[in-house]
Design a protein around this motif. Structure first.
Motif, PDB file in Angstrom:
ATOM      1  N   ASP A 181       0.838  -1.212   0.000  1.00 29.08           N
ATOM      2  CA  ASP A 181       0.000   0.000   0.000  1.00 29.08           C
ATOM      3  C   ASP A 181       0.870   1.257   0.000  1.00 29.08           C
ATOM      4  O   ASP A 181       0.440   2.315  -0.475  1.00 29.08           O
ATOM      5  CB  ASP A 181      -1.037  -0.009   1.136  1.00 29.08           C
ATOM      6  CG  ASP A 181      -0.467  -0.351   2.501  1.00 29.08           C
ATOM      7  OD1 ASP A 181       0.767  -0.479   2.623  1.00 29.08           O
ATOM      8  OD2 ASP A 181      -1.273  -0.493   3.443  1.00 29.08           O
ATOM      9  N   GLY A 182       2.096   1.142   0.504  1.00 33.35           N
ATOM     10  CA  GLY A 182       3.029   2.262   0.369  1.00 33.35           C
ATOM     11  C   GLY A 182       3.517   2.355  -1.070  1.00 33.35           C
ATOM     12  O   GLY A 182       3.510   3.424  -1.686  1.00 33.35           O
ATOM     13  N   ASN A 214      -1.704  -3.395   4.384  1.00 35.52           N
ATOM     14  CA  ASN A 214      -1.348  -3.638   5.782  1.00 35.52           C
ATOM     15  C   ASN A 214      -1.322  -2.318   6.552  1.00 35.52           C
ATOM     16  O   ASN A 214      -0.978  -2.267   7.722  1.00 35.52           O
ATOM     17  CB  ASN A 214      -0.052  -4.427   5.927  1.00 35.52           C
ATOM     18  CG  ASN A 214       1.148  -3.716   5.325  1.00 35.52           C
ATOM     19  OD1 ASN A 214       1.112  -2.509   5.061  1.00 35.52           O
ATOM     20  ND2 ASN A 214       2.219  -4.440   5.119  1.00 35.52           N
ATOM     21  N   TYR A 216       0.404   0.469   6.551  1.00 33.92           N
ATOM     22  CA  TYR A 216       1.545   1.337   6.894  1.00 33.92           C
ATOM     23  C   TYR A 216       2.703   1.162   5.941  1.00 33.92           C
ATOM     24  O   TYR A 216       2.852   0.140   5.279  1.00 33.92           O
ATOM     25  CB  TYR A 216       2.031   1.032   8.316  1.00 33.92           C
ATOM     26  CG  TYR A 216       1.005   1.380   9.355  1.00 33.92           C
ATOM     27  CD1 TYR A 216       0.920   2.673   9.871  1.00 33.92           C
ATOM     28  CD2 TYR A 216       0.095   0.423   9.779  1.00 33.92           C
ATOM     29  CE1 TYR A 216      -0.054   2.991  10.804  1.00 33.92           C
ATOM     30  CE2 TYR A 216      -0.881   0.736  10.713  1.00 33.92           C
ATOM     31  CZ  TYR A 216      -0.954   2.023  11.224  1.00 33.92           C
ATOM     32  OH  TYR A 216      -1.910   2.341  12.132  1.00 33.92           O
ATOM     33  N   LYS A 217       3.531   2.218   5.960  1.00 35.00           N
ATOM     34  CA  LYS A 217       4.824   2.194   5.273  1.00 35.00           C
ATOM     35  C   LYS A 217       5.902   2.047   6.347  1.00 35.00           C
ATOM     36  O   LYS A 217       5.727   1.235   7.261  1.00 35.00           O
ATOM     37  CB  LYS A 217       4.977   3.476   4.457  1.00 35.00           C
ATOM     38  CG  LYS A 217       3.852   3.643   3.450  1.00 35.00           C
ATOM     39  CD  LYS A 217       3.843   4.993   2.762  1.00 35.00           C
ATOM     40  CE  LYS A 217       3.433   6.090   3.699  1.00 35.00           C
ATOM     41  NZ  LYS A 217       2.796   7.261   3.039  1.00 35.00           N
ATOM     42  N   LYS A 296      -0.202  -5.147   9.612  1.00 33.52           N
ATOM     43  CA  LYS A 296       1.229  -5.193   9.322  1.00 33.52           C
ATOM     44  C   LYS A 296       1.928  -5.918  10.472  1.00 33.52           C
ATOM     45  O   LYS A 296       1.618  -5.705  11.649  1.00 33.52           O
ATOM     46  CB  LYS A 296       1.772  -3.760   9.160  1.00 33.52           C
ATOM     47  CG  LYS A 296       3.231  -3.712   8.701  1.00 33.52           C
ATOM     48  CD  LYS A 296       3.556  -2.442   7.936  1.00 33.52           C
ATOM     49  CE  LYS A 296       5.007  -2.455   7.500  1.00 33.52           C
ATOM     50  NZ  LYS A 296       5.307  -1.488   6.445  1.00 33.52           N
TER      51      LYS A 296
END
Ligand SMILES: Cc1ncc(C[n+]2csc(CCOP(=O)(O)OP(=O)(O)O)c2C)c(N)n1
Ligand SMILES: [Mg+2]
Length: 795
Positions: A181-182, A214, A216-217, A296
Motif C-alpha cells: 500500500d506504500g 497492511n 503502513y509504510k 502489518k
C-alpha cells in the motif's frame, strides 16, 4: 491455530474444509517461522534448546512487517495452483519481504535444489537462517538470488508493470502480483493500473494484483488505507478492476475469505479468457483483483517495550531489537518463534513434515521453479531479416540523404512480422514521430480502450505498445525481457531520463544475474533514442539533453553498450547487433531527420565491427603522419566534422588531416576498463601519441574526457559537444550555440595545431565571420543559410 481456533474454523463459512484450513494455516506458520528465523537466528534453528543470546545474529537486518502478508498470499496461491494446475509466477512488490519469499522457496524445495548446501533439513535450515542478510550470504530483498524472482522490489513502484510485461504474449501465464500500500503511492505504480488497457485476454496472460493494505509504510500510514473503503473501491473500479476485499485479523476467517477470493478471481480470469478465446470478441474486461486488509507484522509481537507493534508501522523492519543486554527481548523472541509450534511443522531431521511438502505444486508448477521466472532458459532467438537488404545505396559520399530511423523502420517492420510471439516495440507515443511508422504496415498499437473512427492503427492485437509513460514502457519491457522475450524501447533522448532510476535497478539485476549460474542470460534492453538533442525543431531547451549516456556509462562495464551510428546503414548494422546481443543495456542514439549517408553497407558493417575507424576518404594524410585528428561521434557531430574537414582541405591543403569516426563509444575506454575498450597501442595509432585531436561529440564533452583520461594523448584532446545551450532554433544555430559547428571546429584546429596560428589568422577571422553571417541569416529568414543547407561532400 490452537485446538479451539481449529474447532471454530470448522464453523466459519468458506471453501476450505477444516482439514484444508488446518494444513494451509500450518504452511503459513511454517513460512512465518522460517521468516523470523532468517531475520534473527544464527544457530539453534529449531529451538531444540532454550534460546540464548549467542543464537541471535549480532546485526538484525530484514523486514518483518510485510512478510506475514506475503507468506499468506503465497500459501493460498500454492493451494490454487495445485488444485487448478496453473502456470503462475509471484511478484512481491514489497521486495523487502525477501525472507518471506525465500522461506517459501525453501519449503517448496527449489532453494535446496539450486543451493544444495542449504538442504531441506536441520543443517540446511541453520544455513538458510545464517546466510540471510549476512556477509557472504544472500541480500535482504527478493533479489536475483531468490528462485522464481523477476522483481527485486528494492526500489518500490515497478511490481505491477513487471507483472504485465511478463503476461504479454504469455497466454497461459498468471502473474500474482502483490502491491504494497506504500508502493501504491509511487507515481510508476499509480500509473500501472492503466496496464489493463493494453492486455489482450485472448493473446496475453493474466495479472492478478493483490493490493496489500497492511496499513503502513516505514513510519506513516499508507494513503490508500486511509481514504475510506468507498473511495478506494471507486478508484480501483475506475481503473477497470473488479475488487474483491479480504479483511480481518482472525486467521481462520481470513483463510476462508482469502481462499474464496482467490478461487473467485481465478474463475473470473478463466471465464474472461475463455470467452475472448472462443468467441473471438476481444473487449476490455473487468479483471478481478484482491484487496487484502490484514495487520502489518501480523502474528509478530503485539507490544514491545510498552509500545504497540503488531498492526502498526513499528513492525516494518525488526520489531524486537534484542539488545545484548535485554533478556526480556530474548524471551519475547523465543515466545514469538515458539508460537508457530515448529515441533509440529518440522520433523526430527528438520525437514518440513509431509503434510507441508504435499501442499505446494510440483516441479515447474512451483512459482519458484517456473521457467518464465528464469527467462533465459526459454529465450528463443529472434528471426532477423538480413539488414543488408534494407541498405541505402550510397552513390557518393553523403548521398543520397536518408532518414536513418525511417530506413530502420522497414527492417523493424519485418522483425515484427517474423516474430509475432516474442518481439515488441515500446514507446511513449513516439513510434511514428521517431519515423518508425513502417511497422504499422504489419501491425497496430495494442489497445483495449474504446476505438473510434479516425484512430490510427489501434487494435487489441497490436504489437506496438504505446503509452505516455516512460516508466510503463520501461517496466513492461523489463517484464517482457525477464520472461524470455525481446524488444526495443524508442524514446526522445531527453525524456529517457525519466527512467534513469529504473535503468539503475535493471542494470543491477543484470550484473548480479551474470554471476548466478542457474540464471541464463536474457535479451538486452535496447534503447533507440531519436529526436535527439541537436534536432528538436518543434521543441526547445526542455527537449535537449544528451545526458542519458552519461548516466548509463556509470553502470558496470560488462552490462553497458553505447552506439552512435552516424548514418542509416550504420544504424541498421548496429540494431541488428543489439537484437542479437544478450544481457546488456544497449543505448543507440540515432537521427530521424534527413541526413547524409556516408558509408555503403559493406563499409558500415566493417565500421561497426571496428567501433572506431579512420575514414581515409575524408582525410588527406595518406602516407604521412597527420597534423591533426578530427574525431567525431554522433550523426550531427559527424556532419560538422566532415564539413570542417572539407573547409580545411580547401583552405589549408598542406595540412594533413585525419578523420576518425566513433560509433561504439565504449571503444574509447581502456581495454582494462571495458570489454570494448581499444588496447592502448591501437588507440595510439588512431589518435596519435602527440597530435591535437579535435573531438566533436554528440553529448556532454566531459564524458569523452572521462573515458579517455588515461590515454597517452589525452592532454591533446579537445572536445566539443553539448554545453547546455539550447532553445527553439535552427539546427545549425544549435550547433553554433554550443561551438560544435564546422567553423568553430576549424578555429579549434587553427588554435591547436602548432605553427598555424598567426600564419592563418585570416582564415580564423573568416570562420568567425562565417559564424556571424550564419547567425544573421537565421535571425532574418528563420532558417539556415544556403551555404549550410546546400553543403555536401565534394564529389
Ligand atoms: C522508491 C522507493 N522509495 C523509498 C523506499 C524506502 N522504503 C522501503 S520500504 C518502504 C515502505 C513500503 O511500504 P509498503 O509498500 O506499504 O510495504 P509494506 O508495508 O508491505 O512493508 C519505503 C518507503 C524504497 N524502497 N523505494
Ligand atoms: Mg504497507
Amino acid at each position: 491455530m490452537d485446538t479451539s481456533t481449529n474447532q471454530r474454523a470448522a464453523t466459519i463459512e468458506g471453501p476450505l474444509t477444516s482439514e484444508e484450513l488446518r494444513r494451509l494455516d500450518a504452511y503459513w506458520r511454517a513460512a512465518n517461522y522460517l521468516t523470523v528465523g532468517q531475520i534473527y537466528l544464527l544457530d539453534n534453528p529449531l529451538l531444540r534448546e532454550p534460546l540464548r543470546m549467542e543464537h541471535v545474529k549480532p546485526r538484525l537486518l530484514g523486514h518483518w512487517g510485510t512478510s506475514p502478508g506475503l507468506n499468506l498470499i503465497y500459501a493460498h496461491m500454492n493451494r490454487a495452483i495445485a488444485a487448478r494446475d496453473l502456470n503462475a509466477i509471484f511478484i512481491a512488490g514489497p521486495g523487502h519481504g525477501g525472507p518471506a519469499v525465500v522461506a517459501n522457496t525453501w519449503l517448496e524445495g527449489t532453494f535446496s535444489e539450486l543451493y544444495p548446501s542449504v538442504s531441506r533439513d536441520e543443517v540446511g535450515m541453520a544455513r538458510l537462517f545464517r546466510q540471510f542478510s549476512f556477509p557472504g550470504g544472500i541480500p535482504s530483498h527478493v533479489a536475483p538470488e531468490v528462485p522464481g524472482s523477476i522483481h527485486e522490489g528494492g526500489e518500490l513502484g515497478y511490481s505491477l508493470m513487471h507483472a504485465y510485461g511478463a503476461a504479454f504474449d504469455n497466454p497461459d501465464l498468471i502473474v500474482m502480483c502483490v502491491v504494497g500500500d506504500g508502493e501504491a503511492e509511487t507515481g510508476p505504480l499509480a500509473g500501472s493500473w492503466l496496464s489493463n488497457v493494453f492486455l489482450n485476454p485472448a493473446r496475453d496472460g493474466a495479472v492478478l494484483p493483490v493490493l496489500h493494505l497492511n496499513g503502513y509504510k516505514i513510519a506513516n500510514p499508507a494513503v490508500l488505507a486511509r481514504i475510506g473503503n468507498e473511495d478506494l473501491l471507486s478508484l480501483i473500479r475506475g481503473y477497470g478492476h473488479d475488487p474483491i476485499v479480504v479483511s480481518g485479523d482472525d486467521p481462520p476467517r481470513v483463510h476462508q475469505q482469502l481462499a474464496a477470493a482467490v478461487d473467485h478471481a481465478l474463475e473470473e480470469i478463466a471465464a474472461i479468457q475463455h470467452s475472448a478465446r472462443t468467441t473471438g470478441r476481444v473487449e476490455r474486461p473487468r479483471w478481478p483483483m484482491l484487496i487484502l486488509r490484514t495487520p502489518k507484522g501480523w502474528t509478530g509481537p503485539k507490544e514491545v517495550d510498552g509500545k504497540p507493534v503488531e498492526g502498526t508501522w513499528r513492525s516494518h523492519q525488526v520489531p524486537l531489537s534484542v539488545a545484548r543486554n535485554s533478556p526480556e527481548h530474548l524471551a519475547q523472541l523465543e515466545r514469538w518463534l515458539r508460537s508457530y509450534r515448529p515441533e509440529d511443522l518440522f520433523d526430527a531431521t528438520g525437514a518440513p513434515v509431509n503434510e507441508l511438502t504435499a501442499l505446494p505444486p510440483r516441479g515447474e508448477r512451483r512459482m519458484s521453479a517456473n521457467p518464465h521466472a528464469n527467462g533465459g532458459t526459454i529465450l528463443r532467438d529472434l528471426v532477423l531479416p538480413d539488414f543488408r537488404q534494407y541498405a541505402v545505396a550510397v552513390e557518393h559520399r553523403g548521398e543520397p540523404r536518408a532518414e536513418p530511423t525511417r530506413v530502420l523502420g522497414d527492417w523493424v517492420r519485418d522483425v515484427i512480422r517474423a516474430n509475432p510471439d516474442r518481439f515488441r516495440l515500446f514507446g511513449p507515443d513516439e513510434v511514428a514521430s521517431n519515423r518508425l511508422g513502417a511497422v504499422f504496415d504489419v501491425t497496430d498499437r495494442a489497445f483495449l480502450g474504446a476505438i473510434r473512427h479516425g484512430d490510427d492503427h489501434l487494435s487489441p492485437d497490436g504489437r506496438v505498445v504505446e503509452v505516455l509513460s516512460e516508466h510503463l514502457c520501461q517496466g513492461w519491457l523489463e517484464g517482457y525481457l525477464l520472461t524470455g522475450r525481446h524488444g526495443i524501447f524508442t524514446s526522445y533522448e531527453a525524456f529517457i531520463h525519466v527512467v534513469d532510476s529504473m535503468v539503475n535497478q535493471h542494470a543491477k539485476w543484470l550484473k548480479v544475474t551474470r554471476q548466478i549460474p542457474w540464471r541464463r542470460p536474457i535479451a538486452s534492453v535496447n534503447y533507440l533514442l531519436s529526436s535527439h538533442v541537436w534536432r528538436q525543431d518543434h521543441n526547445g531547451f526542455s527537449h535537449q539533453d544528451p545526458g542519458f549516456i552519461d548516466h548509463v556509462v556509470n553502470k558496470k562495464a560488462e552490462i553497458v553498450r553505447v552506439y552512435l551510428p552516424p548514418d542509416a546503414n550504420t544504424l541498421l548494422s548496429t540494431m541488428d547487433h543489439c537484437l542479437r546481443s544478450r544481457h546488456y543495456i544497449n543505448v543507440v542514439v540515432a537521427g530521424k531527420q534527413s541526413g547524409p549517408s556516408w558509408l555503403s553497407m559493406d563499409e558500415a558493417v566493417l565500421h561497426c565491427r571496428r567501433g572506431v575507424g579512420i575514414w581515409e576518404w575524408a582525410g588527406n594524410h595518406a602516407g604521412s603522419d597527420p597534423d591533426v585528428v578530427l574525431a567525431c561521434c554522433g550523426d550531427v557531430p559527424t556532419l560538422e566534422t566532415l564539413a570542417a574537414a572539407d573547409l580545411l582541405h580547401r583552405y589549408l591543403p598542406q595540412l594533413n588531416v585525419r578523420v576518425v569516426n566513433v560509433v561504439d563509444l565504449m571503444r574509447l575506454q581502456p581495454a582494462s576498463e571495458h570489454p570494448h575498450g581499444l588496447p592502448d597501442p591501437q588507440f595510439d595509432t588512431i589518435f596519435t601519441m602527440d597530435r591535437p585531436v579535435i573531438f566533436a561529440y554528440h553529448g556532454y564533452p566531459s564524458l569523452i574526457h572521462r573515458l579517455t583520461y588515461r590515454r597517452t594523448n589525452h592532454a591533446n584532446l579537445h572536445v566539443r559537444g553539448y554545453k547546455e545551450e539550447g532553445t527553439t532554433t535552427t539546427p545549425f544555430d544549435m550547433v553554433m550555440l554550443n561551438d560544435l559547428d564546422r567553423f568553430h571546429l576549424v578555429i579549434d584546429v587553427i588554435d591547436r595545431v602548432p605553427g598555424l596560428g598567426t600564419a592563418v589568422a585570416h582564415l580564423r577571422q573568416e570562420m568567425e565571420d562565417a559564424r556571424q553571417e550564419c547567425r544573421n541569416h537565421t535571425r532574418q529568414y528563420g532558417e539556415d543559410a544556403p551555404q549550410i543547407l546546400d553543403w555536401h561532400w565534394p564529389r
